[in-house]
Design an enzyme around this catalytic site. Structure first.
Site, PDB file in Angstrom:
ATOM      1  CG  ASP A  13      -1.755  -1.265   1.308  1.00  0.00           C
ATOM      2  OD1 ASP A  13      -2.280  -1.701   0.272  1.00  0.00           O
ATOM      3  OD2 ASP A  13      -1.817  -1.840   2.408  1.00  0.00           O
ATOM      4  CE  LYS A  16       3.148  -2.380  -4.488  1.00  0.00           C
ATOM      5  NZ  LYS A  16       2.860  -2.198  -3.064  1.00  0.00           N
ATOM      6  CG  ASN A  38      -2.433 -10.971  -2.407  1.00  0.00           C
ATOM      7  OD1 ASN A  38      -2.330 -10.784  -3.614  1.00  0.00           O
ATOM      8  ND2 ASN A  38      -1.460 -11.477  -1.691  1.00  0.00           N
ATOM      9  N   GLY A  40      -4.191  -4.534  -4.404  1.00  0.00           N
ATOM     10  CA  GLY A  40      -5.208  -3.597  -4.873  1.00  0.00           C
ATOM     11  C   GLY A  40      -4.507  -2.318  -5.258  1.00  0.00           C
ATOM     12  CG  HIS A  41      -1.701  -1.938  -7.614  1.00  0.00           C
ATOM     13  ND1 HIS A  41      -0.853  -2.629  -8.430  1.00  0.00           N
ATOM     14  CD2 HIS A  41      -1.250  -2.158  -6.361  1.00  0.00           C
ATOM     15  CE1 HIS A  41       0.068  -3.243  -7.689  1.00  0.00           C
ATOM     16  NE2 HIS A  41      -0.170  -2.970  -6.434  1.00  0.00           N
ATOM     17  CD  GLN A 221       0.943  -8.841  -2.318  1.00  0.00           C
ATOM     18  OE1 GLN A 221       1.716  -9.477  -2.988  1.00  0.00           O
ATOM     19  NE2 GLN A 221      -0.318  -8.687  -2.658  1.00  0.00           N
ATOM     20  CB  THR A 236       1.879 -12.145   0.998  1.00  0.00           C
ATOM     21  OG1 THR A 236       0.936 -12.800   0.150  1.00  0.00           O
ATOM     22  CG2 THR A 236       3.111 -11.709   0.210  1.00  0.00           C
ATOM     23  CB  THR A 297      -7.856  -6.093  -1.388  1.00  0.00           C
ATOM     24  OG1 THR A 297      -6.953  -5.651  -2.393  1.00  0.00           O
ATOM     25  CG2 THR A 297      -8.304  -7.497  -1.702  1.00  0.00           C
ATOM     26  NE  ARG A 300      -7.716  -6.887   6.071  1.00  0.00           N
ATOM     27  CZ  ARG A 300      -6.744  -7.788   6.120  1.00  0.00           C
ATOM     28  NH1 ARG A 300      -6.581  -8.520   7.204  1.00  0.00           N
ATOM     29  NH2 ARG A 300      -5.927  -7.957   5.101  1.00  0.00           N
ATOM     30  CG  ASP A 330      -0.330  14.718  -0.089  1.00  0.00           C
ATOM     31  OD1 ASP A 330       0.413  13.786  -0.454  1.00  0.00           O
ATOM     32  OD2 ASP A 330      -1.567  14.645  -0.098  1.00  0.00           O
ATOM     33  CB  SER A 410       3.576  10.879  -5.110  1.00  0.00           C
ATOM     34  OG  SER A 410       2.182  10.989  -5.089  1.00  0.00           O
ATOM     35  N   GLY A 412       0.101  14.027  -3.999  1.00  0.00           N
ATOM     36  CA  GLY A 412      -1.356  13.932  -4.124  1.00  0.00           C
ATOM     37  C   GLY A 412      -1.697  12.767  -5.024  1.00  0.00           C
TER      38      GLY A 412
HETATM   39  P1  IMP Z   1      -2.407 -12.954   2.046  1.00  0.00           P
HETATM   40  O1  IMP Z   1      -1.478 -12.386   1.031  1.00  0.00           O
HETATM   41  O2  IMP Z   1      -3.859 -12.788   1.699  1.00  0.00           O
HETATM   42  O3  IMP Z   1      -2.071 -14.389   2.401  1.00  0.00           O
HETATM   43  O4  IMP Z   1      -2.215 -12.129   3.409  1.00  0.00           O
HETATM   44  C1  IMP Z   1      -1.026 -12.204   4.161  1.00  0.00           C
HETATM   45  C2  IMP Z   1      -0.670 -10.848   4.747  1.00  0.00           C
HETATM   46  O5  IMP Z   1      -0.290  -9.961   3.713  1.00  0.00           O
HETATM   47  C3  IMP Z   1      -1.823 -10.152   5.500  1.00  0.00           C
HETATM   48  O6  IMP Z   1      -1.298  -9.426   6.581  1.00  0.00           O
HETATM   49  C4  IMP Z   1      -2.380  -9.205   4.465  1.00  0.00           C
HETATM   50  O7  IMP Z   1      -3.044  -8.110   5.059  1.00  0.00           O
HETATM   51  C5  IMP Z   1      -1.091  -8.774   3.763  1.00  0.00           C
HETATM   52  N1  IMP Z   1      -1.300  -8.330   2.377  1.00  0.00           N
HETATM   53  C6  IMP Z   1      -1.512  -9.093   1.296  1.00  0.00           C
HETATM   54  N2  IMP Z   1      -1.637  -8.336   0.194  1.00  0.00           N
HETATM   55  C7  IMP Z   1      -1.469  -7.078   0.586  1.00  0.00           C
HETATM   56  C8  IMP Z   1      -1.438  -5.822  -0.126  1.00  0.00           C
HETATM   57  O8  IMP Z   1      -1.578  -5.741  -1.344  1.00  0.00           O
HETATM   58  N3  IMP Z   1      -1.233  -4.715   0.634  1.00  0.00           N
HETATM   59  C9  IMP Z   1      -1.037  -4.782   1.984  1.00  0.00           C
HETATM   60  N4  IMP Z   1      -1.050  -5.917   2.674  1.00  0.00           N
HETATM   61  C10 IMP Z   1      -1.255  -7.054   1.982  1.00  0.00           C
END
Ligand code: IMP
Length: 421
Positions: A13, A16, A38, A40-41, A221, A236, A297, A300, A330, A410, A412
């Protein structure tokens, strides 16, 4: 020819999506090499916001997106993303590796079951089936993209795997039937829809390199979620670091020219596991609200803390990062003071490295350097000298400590709110 790699230096996060979108203007191919949905961009182009989980962000720029062999694919999610983009007027140019592993329904069931069983000892996964899919790949029980295009092969593979999965699901006491026939129908149908995209991406990429094309690798990630170098077991299941790109796309390391490390100006993390600079106070809340720190994604809330250079130093070393891109500077606007962690205190000793033992990490106390804050960054700033003096000092310190030049800042979410140095 240039092969550029963009990776996260923290816990994901880092922003990227925006940086990849920015660099993809010169790229011919934008390649994902690990992770799955997993990730999310978020990419903002004028008033349009695009949220992508599997498809490389570069497709928004009209580039060819490549999903490498190191990625795990949930075909239903991928097909939805293709359809959604097409509806919005972007017909994605896409190539999918024939060797990429497929996330199956039982992976998602097992991801949830394991987390539930672990209860408060859980990892806090995204429950997208990522870990169980990578486990099956390594233990040679995976289904690969190519298998979706041949119903007979898929049927044979499922005959071998489904009974094992059913047994494990039953042991967890979960009331779910893994129906081989249903899976076979659904997944061979996905295969039909994806057939034209599935190909030998490693051959295509290597030929493109020989022809002098520009390739951009888009990491998902962040380094601290890497299965070897992150806060294991709170990571992950893939190789997030620079070396992962070579394995996850089938290109030799010698071809990578530039490795750009994305550093958010503060630190965030989702899920469980230690975060040494975590702020459980008003400033942490301020960063969360101002930085919209809620998962793309899973929605949370992200835990927030000061910038941790022990983490970023570790990332720079293991990935051989050649340039830095600082994001969300910023978000630190209007704070009286800002802090940067330079070292940890562990058992009475000052250390500058990230320990392997997770219990040691939990004991690490950050050692901070304090900086005067700044009022507000002008969103029209176009060069480094336009930034408030205090923000310049903050950035200069990061560069000096890490001995890696900052190439982009960056300020903004919009494409224009970017300063190239
Ligand atoms: P998994 O990749 O779903 O198995 O999750 C394992 C850990 O990686 C957890 O703490 C997730 O919150 C974290 N995680 C997986 N993908 C991302 C991402 O794209 N951004 C931030 N945390 C991630």
């Amino acid at each position: 020819m240039a092969v550029t790699l963009v990776i996260g230096t923290q816990w994901g996060d880092e922003g990227k999506g925006k940086v990849v979108d920015y660099f993809s203007k010169d790229a011919d191919y934008v390649v994902r090499f690990q992770g799955g949905n997993n990730a999310g961009h978020t990419i903002k182009v004028r008033d349009e916001i695009y949220k992508l989980h599997v498809i490389p962000s570069g497709v928004i720029q009209g580039k060819t997106g490549v999903i490498g062999n190191g990625v795990v694919i949930d075909p239903e999610i991928l097909i939805n993303e293709i359809n959604e983009l097409t509806k919005r007027g972007i017909k994605p140019k896409l190539l999918i590796s024939d060797r990429a592993n497929i996330i199956m329904p039982y992976h998602k069931i097992l991801d949830g079951a394991e987390e539930q069983y672990l209860d408060e000892k859980k990892i806090g996964t995204t429950k997208r089936g990522i870990g169980p899919c990578y486990s099956d790949k390594v233990s040679r029980k995976g289904i690969r993209a190519i298998d979706l295009t041949d119903k007979k092969t898929l049927s044979k593979l499922l005959d071998r795997i489904v009974p094992i999965k059913q047994k494990i699901i039953d042991i967890y006491g979960i009331d779910e039937k893994v129906d081989k026939r249903e899976i076979l129908e659904a997944y061979s149908n996905y295969g039909k829809q994806l057939k034209n995209y599935i190909t030998t991406t490693h051959i295509k990429l290597n030929k493109s390199i020989q022809k002098g094309k520009n390739i951009l690798f888009e990491g998902a990630q962040g380094t601290m979620l890497d299965v070897d170098f992150g806060t294991y077991p709170y990571t992950t299941s893939s190789h997030v670091i620079a070396g992962g790109s070579s394995i996850g796309a089938g290109i030799g390391p010698k071809y990578i020219n530039e490795i750009i490390g994305i550093v958010k100006a503060y630190t965030t993390r989702v899920g469980e596991g230690p975060l040494p600079t975590e702020l459980s106070d008003k400033i942490g809340e301020y960063l969360q609200q101002k930085g919209h720190e809620f998962g793309t994604t899973t929605s949370r809330p992200r835990r927030c803390g000061w910038l941790d250079l022990v983490v970023v130093r570790h990332a720079c070393m293991i990935s051989g990062i050649t340039k830095l891109a600082i994001t969300k500077l910023d978000v630190l606007d209007s704070l009286k003071q800002v802090r940067i962690c330079t070292h940890y205190q562990l058992n009475g000793k000052k250390i500058d490295y990230f320990p392997a033992n997770i219990e040691d990490v939990k004991q690490c106390k950050p050692i901070y350097k304090e900086f005067k804050g700044w009022d507000e960054i002008d969103k029209n700033s176009s060069k480094f000298s336009d930034l408030p003096k205090e923000a310049q000092e903050y950035l200069n310190f990061i560069e000096k400590e890490l001995q890696v030049p900052i190439a982009v800042v960056s300020i903004g979410p919009g494409r224009r709110e970017t300063i190239e140095i």
